[in-house]
Design a protein around this motif. Structure first.
Motif, PDB file in Angstrom:
ATOM      1  N   SER A  22      39.793  46.226  35.197  1.00 18.88           N
ATOM      2  CA  SER A  22      38.959  45.081  34.803  1.00 18.88           C
ATOM      3  C   SER A  22      39.775  43.899  34.306  1.00 18.88           C
ATOM      4  O   SER A  22      40.761  44.048  33.587  1.00 18.88           O
ATOM      5  CB  SER A  22      37.956  45.501  33.726  1.00 18.88           C
ATOM      6  OG  SER A  22      38.627  45.877  32.545  1.00 18.88           O
ATOM      7  N   ARG A  68      33.052  42.693  42.401  1.00 19.62           N
ATOM      8  CA  ARG A  68      33.251  43.164  41.027  1.00 19.62           C
ATOM      9  C   ARG A  68      32.274  44.288  40.750  1.00 19.62           C
ATOM     10  O   ARG A  68      31.097  44.218  41.115  1.00 19.62           O
ATOM     11  CB  ARG A  68      33.037  42.026  40.027  1.00 19.62           C
ATOM     12  CG  ARG A  68      33.935  40.806  40.218  1.00 19.62           C
ATOM     13  CD  ARG A  68      35.410  41.123  40.064  1.00 19.62           C
ATOM     14  NE  ARG A  68      35.855  41.249  38.702  1.00 19.62           N
ATOM     15  CZ  ARG A  68      36.380  40.243  37.988  1.00 19.62           C
ATOM     16  NH1 ARG A  68      36.478  39.024  38.521  1.00 19.62           N
ATOM     17  NH2 ARG A  68      36.799  40.434  36.755  1.00 19.62           N
ATOM     18  N   GLU A  73      31.930  47.621  35.586  1.00 18.60           N
ATOM     19  CA  GLU A  73      32.902  47.721  34.506  1.00 18.60           C
ATOM     20  C   GLU A  73      33.899  46.578  34.515  1.00 18.60           C
ATOM     21  O   GLU A  73      34.836  46.558  33.723  1.00 18.60           O
ATOM     22  CB  GLU A  73      33.640  49.056  34.600  1.00 18.60           C
ATOM     23  CG  GLU A  73      32.739  50.269  34.371  1.00 18.60           C
ATOM     24  CD  GLU A  73      33.529  51.561  34.428  1.00 18.60           C
ATOM     25  OE1 GLU A  73      34.664  51.542  34.959  1.00 18.60           O
ATOM     26  OE2 GLU A  73      33.024  52.579  33.939  1.00 18.60           O
ATOM     27  N   GLY A  74      33.709  45.634  35.411  1.00 21.32           N
ATOM     28  CA  GLY A  74      34.611  44.490  35.470  1.00 21.32           C
ATOM     29  C   GLY A  74      35.778  44.659  36.399  1.00 21.32           C
ATOM     30  O   GLY A  74      36.628  43.774  36.507  1.00 21.32           O
ATOM     31  N   GLY A  75      35.863  45.821  37.068  1.00 22.38           N
ATOM     32  CA  GLY A  75      36.931  46.027  38.026  1.00 22.38           C
ATOM     33  C   GLY A  75      36.669  45.283  39.320  1.00 22.38           C
ATOM     34  O   GLY A  75      35.536  44.902  39.622  1.00 22.38           O
ATOM     35  N   GLY A  88      40.644  43.098  30.871  1.00 25.88           N
ATOM     36  CA  GLY A  88      39.353  43.507  30.330  1.00 25.88           C
ATOM     37  C   GLY A  88      39.470  44.749  29.461  1.00 25.88           C
ATOM     38  O   GLY A  88      40.436  45.512  29.549  1.00 25.88           O
TER      39      GLY A  88
END
Length: 722
Positions: free
Chosen positions: A434, A457, A460-462, A490
């Motif tokens: 992330s 995306r 989890e922001g990855g 992140g």
């Protein structure tokens, strides 16, 4: 101007003034003169000793001086000398172990100095081509070259005026350093020099480091050796043009820092070469931060890539193409281009430089295998060099499970990440941990048209990137990711879950040439970081650890005339957890004296191994298991006949029979289980008495000498569960 003349006079005495090998009777004549000059220099410049007050270098000035080196990331080391003629063999005897067998032959086989010098008449160098070597380095993508000026043997590959023990007095009759540095600069590369602080030839070097019994009892003048060594370095600094890197080697507990006159030596070097970069080997590693006047521009792990590098510090690892620095007549165990490219990437991803060594043959030519390997590396660098040059370390705390990451800070204030894929992922997708940044673009570095790769995306922001179906590069495919602004990681990027595998894999040709290598794919899946230790004579064990912040200690101890043991410390991974340790045990013979063992140790008690659980594997096939209880060294003993009955087939221990052994540890219940080929052995006592302490260490021993090795641990895998 007068100060400069005095300094030059001190460091450039004529050969008639000081020739160590043949003219020691003239030294005393000049001692008062040298002492007077030294006193004048000490008064005017504070030169020599610990009283030197070096002008403090500002952080910006240091960054400016180090800028080209940090940009370069990749260099060539060259080991050539009299040791190349011997090639690791003297009178038919190999200088084992294989590692350093060439360069350390004189020491290991106790070759008298007067006999060793006979190699000078065989040192022809007729095929030495400095231009070819410089172009080979450039073609491989290397940006600087560090040749050997003098190794521990004391033989000089430059035309020193201070000794007759030099290349210009051999059939070669060439100044190798001058020709090499000139060729390197002509190719636009930076020029360095390696110089050994040790000298097994010099009559005033300490007797305990020499191998000539005829001179062992003769009095020695340490000050005379230090003067000689300083003057030779001064020759290199004043007669060979601009020197970009000085690589002194090396220090011990007895010989370190001011024992070498380090303050004065570095002051002299920096006066002549103000922009030079000096490694940390004028002092031991534990002392390198104590005195900035000793150089200390970068750390130098050898044949080892530290699990986390040295965050915030400059460092460089030096590595070999096989096991040897110099040319070897018998070490043909060459690393593959894939291994070396991965090492380069791994090093740079941890903020370091990679100095890769070549060892020319006695005639000066480069082995064809070396040429082929460097051409392969160069081909990869021509396409992907952008992901190496001028990059900084991986910004993600836990890295990525399928490769490595480097980072570049762009002039427009944005950042670019380079993801090096070592193992092509399932479904041709990679997940980038992330980021708080906006991802502007993703593309393959190998495609000159830079078509954008699709990405999305996740919750989890990855960032999930869709790759081509097939692997793009056989060595390592590089995906470039442009970010808006500088990198901001992140919160979920540090998360890690699931079992962690730590794999030790070996493959072998014969017992005495067994090569132990890590299973690269499994290590990468386990987010592995690699450290190394040597096991046995000519054997190498690569130990992978599963997390970037893990502290790994590999200790090495001699247990017998040739047997070795290695302890792998996985305190951070295994403490308080269940784990399973599996190994294929190969029986190479039927010698009952042969044995091997696996022990689980705690850090409780007066000695770390005071209460181990051990499995003893004997050459006759019997197995003994101990829970470590006092008075009960063996709690279970199984003969080959008993093992065969449990397995339902004969238990054979002849040549190359192997079985899968598994040790399972239940942390909460403090119990151990032991399996052979999936069959659990009925242990009398499965409880391990650690006094409440956790298992913290795993200990392997492979005993007997190499020629009679009976037990080999193969495909060792440690799986740490939740």
């Amino acid at each position: 101007m007068r100060q400069s003349n005095l300094l030059y006079d001190m460091w450039s005495l004529s050969p008639n003034t000081y020739s160590v090998a043949t003219k020691r009777n003239k030294i005393m004549k000049y001692k008062l003169q040298l002492l007077s000059i030294g006193l004048v220099l000490a008064t005017i410049m504070g030169f020599g000793g610990t009283g030197f007050a070096q002008e403090q270098e500002s952080p910006q000035a240091r960054d400016d001086r180090m800028a080209w080196w940090r940009e370069a990331r990749f260099g060539m080391f060259i080991h050539w000398g009299l040791f190349s003629v011997a090639g690791g063999v003297w009178d038919g005897q190999k200088a084992l172990p294989v590692v350093c067998s060439s360069c350390w032959l004189q020491m290991r086989l106790a070759v008298p100095a007067d006999e060793y010098t006979a190699l000078t008449q065989k040192f022809t160098g007729e095929h030495f081509d400095p231009t070819f070597i410089a172009r080979l380095a450039k073609d491989a993508g290397m940006k600087y070259v560090v040749p050997i000026a003098k190794h521990h043997e004391g033989f000089c590959l430059f035309d020193s005026k201070l000794t007759d023990y030099k290349i210009t007095n051999t059939p070669a009759k060439r100044d190798w350093i001058r020709e090499t540095l000139d060729a390197v600069r002509a190719e636009g590369l930076h020029a360095g020099i390696y110089y050994s602080l040790l000298d097994w030839h010099h009559p005033d070097y300490p007797a305990y480091m020499r191998n000539d019994p005829k001179v062992a009892a003769r009095p020695r003048q340490w000050d005379d050796y230090i003067r000689y060594m300083h003057e030779q370095v001064a020759e290199l600094m004043t007669r060979y043009g601009k020197i970009d890197v000085f690589w002194p080697d090396y220090s011990t507990k007895e010989m370190s820092g001011e024992k070498w006159g380090a303050t004065g030596l570095v002051a002299m070097i920096r006066r002549h070469q103000p922009q030079i970069i000096i490694n940390n080997r004028l002092a031991r590693q534990s002392e390198t931060s104590r005195n900035p006047a000793w150089g200390m521009d970068f750390k130098t792990p050898e044949q080892h890539i530290p699990p986390t590098g040295f965050p915030g510090q400059d460092w460089e690892t030096c590595e070999t193409l096989n096991h040897e620095w110099g040319y070897s007549h018998f070490d043909h165990d060459w690393k593959t281009p894939t291994e070396l490219i991965h090492q380069l990437i791994d090093t740079v991803s941890k903020g370091g430089n990679y100095l890769l060594n070549i060892g020319p043959k006695p005639d000066g030519s480069v082995p064809q295998s070396t040429i082929d390997t460097l051409h392969a590396i160069g081909g990869w660098m021509k396409v992907n060099g952008e992901s190496i040059y001028g990059t900084t370390a991986n910004p993600f705390p836990n890295g990525v499970p399928w490769g490595r990451c480097t980072c570049k800070h762009l002039s427009d204030g944005n950042a670019r990440l380079y993801f090096h894929i070592f193992q092509w992922p399932w479904q041709s997708r990679i997940r980038i941990p992330s980021l708080e940044n906006e991802v502007a673009a993703v593309w393959l570095l190998s495609d000159p048209s830079h078509p954008k790769l699709p990405f999305s995306r996740d919750p989890e922001g990855g960032t999930v990137v869709k790759l081509p179906t097939a692997e793009v590069n056989d060595y390592a495919t590089v995906v470039a990711v442009d970010l808006r602004g500088q990198v901001h990681i992140g919160k979920t990027a540090q998360a890690a879950s699931g079992p962690e595998k730590i794999v030790f894999r070996d493959t072998f040709d014969t017992p005495d040439t067994m090569k132990v290598n890590a299973d690269i794919d499994l290590i990468r899946q386990a987010r592995g970081k690699v450290a190394s230790a040597y096991v046995g004579v000519g054997k190498t064990l690569l130990v992978s650890t599963s997390r970037q912040n893990t502290i790994v200690a590999n200790s090495l101890k001699r247990v017998g005339p040739a047997a070795m043991e290695v302890e792998a410390d996985f305190a951070e991974q295994i403490a308080g957890k269940n784990f399973s340790l599996s190994a294929d045990i190969k029986y190479l013979g039927t010698n009952p004296k042969g044995w091997g063992s696996i022990s689980l140790l705690s850090d409780k008690g007066p000695e770390r191994d005071s209460s181990p659980m051990s499995i003893l594997l004997k050459g006759d096939g019997s197995v003994a298991v101990s829970s470590g209880r006092a008075g009960e060294p063996v709690t279970s003993l199984f003969s080959p006949a008993q093992l065969g009955k449990m397995l339902g087939r004969p238990f054979a221990v002849g040549a190359f029979h192997n079985y899968k052994y598994v040790v399972q540890w239940d942390e909460k219940k403090n119990l151990v289980s032991f399996f052979i080929d999936g069959v659990e052995l009925p242990l009398k006592d499965k409880t391990v008495n650690f006094g409440g302490a956790s298992v913290r260490h795993i200990h392997f021993i492979n005993a007997k000498d190499v020629a009679d090795t009976d037990i080999v641990f193969d495909n060792l895998t440690l799986t740490v569960g939740p």
